[in-house]
Design a protein around this motif. Structure first.
Motif, PDB file in Angstrom:
ATOM      1  N   GLU A   1       1.149  -1.417  -0.105  1.00  0.00           N
ATOM      2  CA  GLU A   1       0.224   0.109   0.003  1.00  0.00           C
ATOM      3  C   GLU A   1       1.122   1.262  -0.145  1.00  0.00           C
ATOM      4  O   GLU A   1       0.919   2.011  -1.310  1.00  0.00           O
ATOM      5  CB  GLU A   1      -0.702  -0.474   1.486  1.00  0.00           C
ATOM      6  CG  GLU A   1      -1.860   0.850   1.096  1.00  0.00           C
ATOM      7  CD  GLU A   1      -3.094   0.188   2.178  1.00  0.00           C
ATOM      8  OE1 GLU A   1      -3.227   1.134   3.108  1.00  0.00           O
ATOM      9  OE2 GLU A   1      -3.607  -0.984   2.146  1.00  0.00           O
ATOM     10  N   ARG A   2       2.003   2.008   0.799  1.00  0.00           N
ATOM     11  CA  ARG A   2       3.373   2.264   1.169  1.00  0.00           C
ATOM     12  C   ARG A   2       3.260   2.352  -0.414  1.00  0.00           C
ATOM     13  O   ARG A   2       3.236   3.162  -0.331  1.00  0.00           O
ATOM     14  CB  ARG A   2       3.954   1.892   2.299  1.00  0.00           C
ATOM     15  CG  ARG A   2       4.729   3.413   1.968  1.00  0.00           C
ATOM     16  CD  ARG A   2       5.482   2.834   3.425  1.00  0.00           C
ATOM     17  NE  ARG A   2       6.586   2.425   3.969  1.00  0.00           N
ATOM     18  CZ  ARG A   2       7.230   1.362   4.701  1.00  0.00           C
ATOM     19  NH1 ARG A   2       6.588   0.921   5.584  1.00  0.00           N
ATOM     20  NH2 ARG A   2       8.407   0.377   3.798  1.00  0.00           N
ATOM     21  N   GLU A   3       3.996   1.574  -1.223  1.00  0.00           N
ATOM     22  CA  GLU A   3       4.219   1.412  -2.337  1.00  0.00           C
ATOM     23  C   GLU A   3       3.639   1.127  -3.222  1.00  0.00           C
ATOM     24  O   GLU A   3       4.406   1.861  -4.342  1.00  0.00           O
ATOM     25  CB  GLU A   3       6.026   1.027  -2.066  1.00  0.00           C
ATOM     26  CG  GLU A   3       6.753   0.259  -1.403  1.00  0.00           C
ATOM     27  CD  GLU A   3       7.820  -1.047  -1.005  1.00  0.00           C
ATOM     28  OE1 GLU A   3       8.697  -1.184  -1.081  1.00  0.00           O
ATOM     29  OE2 GLU A   3       7.167  -1.587  -2.527  1.00  0.00           O
ATOM     30  N   LYS A   4       2.566   1.649  -3.528  1.00  0.00           N
ATOM     31  CA  LYS A   4       1.579   1.978  -4.003  1.00  0.00           C
ATOM     32  C   LYS A   4       1.838   0.248  -5.390  1.00  0.00           C
ATOM     33  O   LYS A   4       2.237   0.521  -6.774  1.00  0.00           O
ATOM     34  CB  LYS A   4       0.907   3.511  -4.912  1.00  0.00           C
ATOM     35  CG  LYS A   4       0.987   4.867  -4.135  1.00  0.00           C
ATOM     36  CD  LYS A   4       1.010   5.509  -4.595  1.00  0.00           C
ATOM     37  CE  LYS A   4       0.271   6.703  -4.266  1.00  0.00           C
ATOM     38  NZ  LYS A   4       0.900   6.154  -2.124  1.00  0.00           N
ATOM     39  N   SER A   5       1.792  -0.845  -4.962  1.00  0.00           N
ATOM     40  CA  SER A   5       2.591  -1.835  -5.882  1.00  0.00           C
ATOM     41  C   SER A   5       1.927  -2.809  -5.132  1.00  0.00           C
ATOM     42  O   SER A   5       1.131  -3.164  -3.948  1.00  0.00           O
ATOM     43  CB  SER A   5       3.429  -1.188  -6.245  1.00  0.00           C
ATOM     44  OG  SER A   5       4.221  -2.659  -6.298  1.00  0.00           O
ATOM     45  N   THR A   6       1.800  -4.031  -5.638  1.00  0.00           N
ATOM     46  CA  THR A   6       1.449  -5.663  -5.020  1.00  0.00           C
ATOM     47  C   THR A   6       2.436  -6.599  -5.212  1.00  0.00           C
ATOM     48  O   THR A   6       1.908  -7.318  -4.489  1.00  0.00           O
ATOM     49  CB  THR A   6       0.430  -5.992  -6.731  1.00  0.00           C
ATOM     50  OG1 THR A   6       0.413  -5.981  -7.799  1.00  0.00           O
ATOM     51  CG2 THR A   6      -0.890  -5.721  -6.090  1.00  0.00           C
TER      52      THR A   6
ATOM     53  N   PRO B   1      -5.130 -12.243  -1.588  1.00  0.00           N
ATOM     54  CA  PRO B   1      -5.212 -11.499  -1.363  1.00  0.00           C
ATOM     55  C   PRO B   1      -4.371 -10.792  -2.595  1.00  0.00           C
ATOM     56  O   PRO B   1      -3.170 -11.360  -2.793  1.00  0.00           O
ATOM     57  CB  PRO B   1      -4.953 -10.170  -0.461  1.00  0.00           C
ATOM     58  CG  PRO B   1      -4.755 -11.723   0.216  1.00  0.00           C
ATOM     59  CD  PRO B   1      -4.819 -13.325  -0.035  1.00  0.00           C
ATOM     60  N   PRO B   2      -4.812  -9.716  -4.217  1.00  0.00           N
ATOM     61  CA  PRO B   2      -3.733  -9.750  -4.562  1.00  0.00           C
ATOM     62  C   PRO B   2      -2.201  -9.226  -4.120  1.00  0.00           C
ATOM     63  O   PRO B   2      -1.555  -9.429  -4.870  1.00  0.00           O
ATOM     64  CB  PRO B   2      -3.998  -8.152  -5.440  1.00  0.00           C
ATOM     65  CG  PRO B   2      -5.733  -8.354  -4.327  1.00  0.00           C
ATOM     66  CD  PRO B   2      -5.827  -8.466  -3.046  1.00  0.00           C
TER      67      PRO B   2
END
Length: 218
Positions: free
Chosen positions: A12-17, A141-142
């Motif tokens: 979430e912090r890195e805006k990536s999965t 989860p993604p």
């Protein structure tokens, strides 16, 4: 922090999965470690691995009163260069990556999936087994799904060079079974569990196209 941070929070912090540190390490391995004998099985120097871990976790901008600041646009891993001579031993990079996965508060394969995966691996019919595993993986989860897919894709590239690096599917299963999944409570079946953990990783690698066939990396 990066090590010991919940996967979901980190992504979430890195805006990536897929965590940036995972990408950095696998890139380094693919660039200069695919032919290394026993890649992922050979241990790197623990002191150097801990140094890399400390750097990833702590080198943040400091405020004047000594508190850590987390500027949105300056995340430490962006400054981390694994090509520097300090990290030239590729086994240090692989060791740090394995440590990252082992230190996740909840494993990459979430606790809730462990028993189902073990039961699936025990199934007799191969196609039923693969279909059920595909279904389980799809329901993760993604960040868990995408990071598992990313890692397995990378490990398949490692396997393509098994003639040189001597890493077979079985060897990778032994290394990554307990690294990527474990039961929430040790119920005394550790040795038995480990066999199925290893087999689950082997099955995902050998049936990768089928298991990850329908959902792209987000």
């Amino acid at each position: 922090q990066v090590f010991g941070c919940r996967l979901e929070m980190l992504c979430e912090r890195e805006k990536s999965t897929v965590p940036r540190f995972v990408r950095l390490c696998t890139e380094a391995v693919e660039k200069r470690g695919l032919d290394a004998d026993g890649i992922y099985r050979v241990s790197g120097n623990l002191a150097v691995i801990q140094k890399l871990r400390f750097l990833v976790d702590h080198e943040r901008a400091l405020t004047t009163d000594g508190r850590f600041m987390f500027p949105a646009d300056l995340v430490q891993e962006e400054k981390l260069n694994l090509d520097e001579s300090e990290w030239e031993d590729i086994h240090v990079v692989t060791g740090a990556l394995k440590l990252f996965f082992r230190e996740l508060p909840e494993p990459l394969v979430p606790y809730g999936f462990f028993t189902d995966i073990v039961e699936t691996v025990k199934m007799m019919d191969h196609m039923d087994k693969v279909d059920r595993l595909k279904c389980l993986v799809l329901n993760m989860p993604p960040p868990n799904h995408d990071t598992l897919k990313f890692m397995c894709l990378h490990l398949r590239r490692v396997l393509e060079r098994s003639d040189t690096n001597r890493m077979t599917t079985q060897n990778i299963g032994i290394v990554f079974g307990p690294t990527l999944m474990r039961p929430e409570r040790d119920n005394g079946n550790m040795a038995v569990n480990m066999i199925y953990q290893n087999q689950a990783v082997e099955l995902i690698l050998s049936e990768f196209d089928h298991i990850f066939g329908t959902r792209g990396l987000s």
